[in-house]
Design a protein around this motif. Sequence first.
Motif, mmCIF file in Angstrom:
data_model
loop_
_atom_site.group_PDB
_atom_site.id
_atom_site.type_symbol
_atom_site.label_atom_id
_atom_site.label_comp_id
_atom_site.label_asym_id
_atom_site.label_seq_id
_atom_site.Cartn_x
_atom_site.Cartn_y
_atom_site.Cartn_z
ATOM 1 N N UNK A 142 0.827 -1.209 0.000
ATOM 2 C CA UNK A 142 0.000 0.000 0.000
ATOM 3 C C UNK A 142 0.860 1.257 0.000
ATOM 4 N N UNK A 143 1.963 1.230 0.767
ATOM 5 C CA UNK A 143 2.863 2.387 0.813
ATOM 6 C C UNK A 143 3.482 2.637 -0.559
ATOM 7 N N UNK A 144 3.911 1.558 -1.205
ATOM 8 C CA UNK A 144 4.538 1.670 -2.529
ATOM 9 C C UNK A 144 3.547 2.163 -3.566
ATOM 10 N N UNK A 145 2.347 1.599 -3.569
ATOM 11 C CA UNK A 145 1.344 1.956 -4.574
ATOM 12 C C UNK A 145 0.794 3.363 -4.357
ATOM 13 N N UNK A 146 0.663 3.761 -3.103
ATOM 14 C CA UNK A 146 0.188 5.111 -2.810
ATOM 15 C C UNK A 146 1.182 6.152 -3.308
ATOM 16 N N UNK A 147 2.465 5.839 -3.146
ATOM 17 C CA UNK A 147 3.512 6.741 -3.617
ATOM 18 C C UNK A 147 3.448 6.882 -5.140
ATOM 19 N N UNK A 148 3.293 5.741 -5.829
ATOM 20 C CA UNK A 148 3.226 5.769 -7.295
ATOM 21 C C UNK A 148 1.985 6.522 -7.782
ATOM 22 N N UNK A 149 0.863 6.307 -7.108
ATOM 23 C CA UNK A 149 -0.377 6.975 -7.493
ATOM 24 C C UNK A 149 -0.217 8.500 -7.405
ATOM 25 N N UNK A 150 0.399 8.971 -6.323
ATOM 26 C CA UNK A 150 0.593 10.409 -6.149
ATOM 27 C C UNK A 150 1.554 10.966 -7.197
ATOM 28 N N UNK A 151 2.576 10.182 -7.552
ATOM 29 C CA UNK A 151 3.525 10.624 -8.576
ATOM 30 C C UNK A 151 2.828 10.800 -9.921
ATOM 31 N N UNK A 152 1.994 9.807 -10.281
ATOM 32 C CA UNK A 152 1.276 9.893 -11.557
ATOM 33 C C UNK A 152 0.264 11.043 -11.552
ATOM 34 N N UNK A 153 -0.379 11.265 -10.405
ATOM 35 C CA UNK A 153 -1.329 12.379 -10.294
ATOM 36 C C UNK A 153 -0.598 13.707 -10.483
ATOM 37 N N UNK A 154 0.584 13.803 -9.901
ATOM 38 C CA UNK A 154 1.373 15.032 -10.017
ATOM 39 C C UNK A 154 1.806 15.276 -11.459
ATOM 40 N N UNK A 155 2.070 14.174 -12.186
ATOM 41 C CA UNK A 155 2.500 14.280 -13.588
ATOM 42 C C UNK A 155 1.318 14.438 -14.540
#
Length: 497
Positions: A142-155
Motif C-alpha cells: 500500500x505504501x509503494x502503490x500510494x507513492x506511485x499513485x501520487x507521482x502519476x497524479x502530479x504528472x
Amino acid sequence: MKKSYLLLLVLCCFFFGNTYAQKGKNTPKQGHEIIFNIKDAKDKIVYLVIHYNEKLILKDSVAPASPGKYIFKGSKVYDDGLYSLVSEGKKMYLNFIIDNNQFFTYNLDTAGNVDLCTVVNSPQNEEMLKFQRKTAQAQKKATEWSKKMKEFEKEGKADSAAVYKEKLKNINTEMQEFIQSLINAHPDYLFSKMQKSYQEIDVPKFTKEDGSIDQEAQVYYYREHYWDNFDLGDRRFIYIPSFEPKLKDYFKKLLYYQESDTINKYIDMFLAKTEKDTFMYRYCCSWLTYEFETSKVIGHDAVFCHIAKTNQLAGKCYWLDEDLLAKYEKRIKRIEPILIGKIAPELVIPDTNLYEDARLWKSSYHLTKPYTILWFYDPNCPTCKKEAKALYHVYDSLETIGKRNFDVYAIGNDDTIEAWKKYVKDNKYPWTQVGGNKGNIDYLDYFGIYDTGNPAMFVLNSKHEIILNKRIDMHNLPQFLEEYEKIQAKKAELHKN
C-alpha cells in the motif's frame, strides 16, 4: 461542600485478584510456562503486561534463564487476554494472546520482524501471526502503490494513477476478506473476537416516504446494534484495547446528552447482554455506576438512580456488603424526590417580618410567571452573593424588555436571622424573599441542602415539575428555558402524530 460517592471499588485490585483468574475448561494442566526465545536480546529483565482500560498493567517479570531465553513459569493461571512482552528499556517486543493453553514457546527477534517469528503449541497465536504477516505485506504494498499513485497524479497521468488507486482498493478488500476468513475459521478465539469488534456496524439506508434519508431511523438502528460485533458475555473483552474506547464512545458520546429515560433503556439492554458472565457484569455495572454517579451532566442523577435501583438494590450485585447497600439506599432516597420531572412540594415560608400567623407566609405555588426559580443561599456566602448579582442582572434585563418569564423564590438560610434580614434589606432584590429557618416542611432536608450546601438552584415549570436541579451559569437561564420550550413543543408534536 464536597460530595462523597458510593463507588468504593478499586477496580484494578479486584480485576487482577487470583480468585477471579479465568481457568478454561480445556486447560491441559494448572499453572503456566511461557517461553520466549528472543534473538540478540541483552535484557537483564523483561516484562509481561496485560491490556486493560486502555492501559498496560504489569503482570510479571523475569530475568533471562540463558542468553536471549526468558521463561515465565508458575502455578497460577493468567487471565485470558491480549498481552505484550516489553523490554528492559520499555520497548514493545511482541503482542500476543494468552488463553486457556498457557504452555507454549514463542521465537522472535528484537527488531520485531514478524516474518521471523514462530510459535509452538499455541494455535491462536499462530492465527495472530498469520494476520500480522499479512498486514505487514499489505502495508508495504500500500505504501509503494500510494507513492506511485501520487507521482502519476502530479504528472497529470490520470489513467496510470487510476491503476494504482484500484490496486489500493483491491488490497483493502483482500485484507477484509482475509480477516473475515480468520473470524469464520475460529469464532471462539479471542483474537477472532477482537478483529470482529473492530468492524463497523453496517447501517441500512433507511428512507422516508419522499425518498430522503431517514437519519433518525439510522441513529436508532446504530444505537440498537452498536454492540453486535462484541460478545458482551465474554470477560476476556475486559483485557483487550478495543473495549474501553467503545464503552466511552457509546455511553459518553452517543448517549451522553440524551434524556435519562433513553439512556436507561440502553443501559438495561447493555447490562442484560453481560449477565451470562458475572465477572463481565460486575465490571460493566461498576463502570456505569461510577460514570453516572460522578457525572455533572443535568439528568444523569436520574440515570444513577435507575442503575442502582435495578442492579445494586435489586439484589444482583452479590459482592456488595450490607453497609454499602445501605449507603446506596440512603443516597437514592435522598436524591430521588428532587430528580428532573418530579413535582416539587409547595413551600410556605415567612418573609423577613417573620409573621407568626402562617396564613401570611409566602407560598412558592402562588407566583404568576410560567417558571419559578427556587434559589437557596446563605447571606454570608461569597459565591451566593456573586451568583445572586448575576441572577439579578438576568432578571432585570428581561424585565426591561418585557420578556421575563420566571419568578424567583429566594430562600435564605443562616443561623443568624438578623444577618439574613440585613442582607435582604441591603440588597433589595425584586423577588420573593423568605427564610428564617421556618416553614411548612424541612425544605433544607427535602432539597438536599444539608448535603450540597449553598448556593443551590431548582427551576420549576407551571406544573411545579422540576426541570432543572443543578446550578448553571445564570446568564444561560434564558437559553435553557428557550431550549426547554422547544423540546416540549417537539414532544407534543410527536405525541400528536
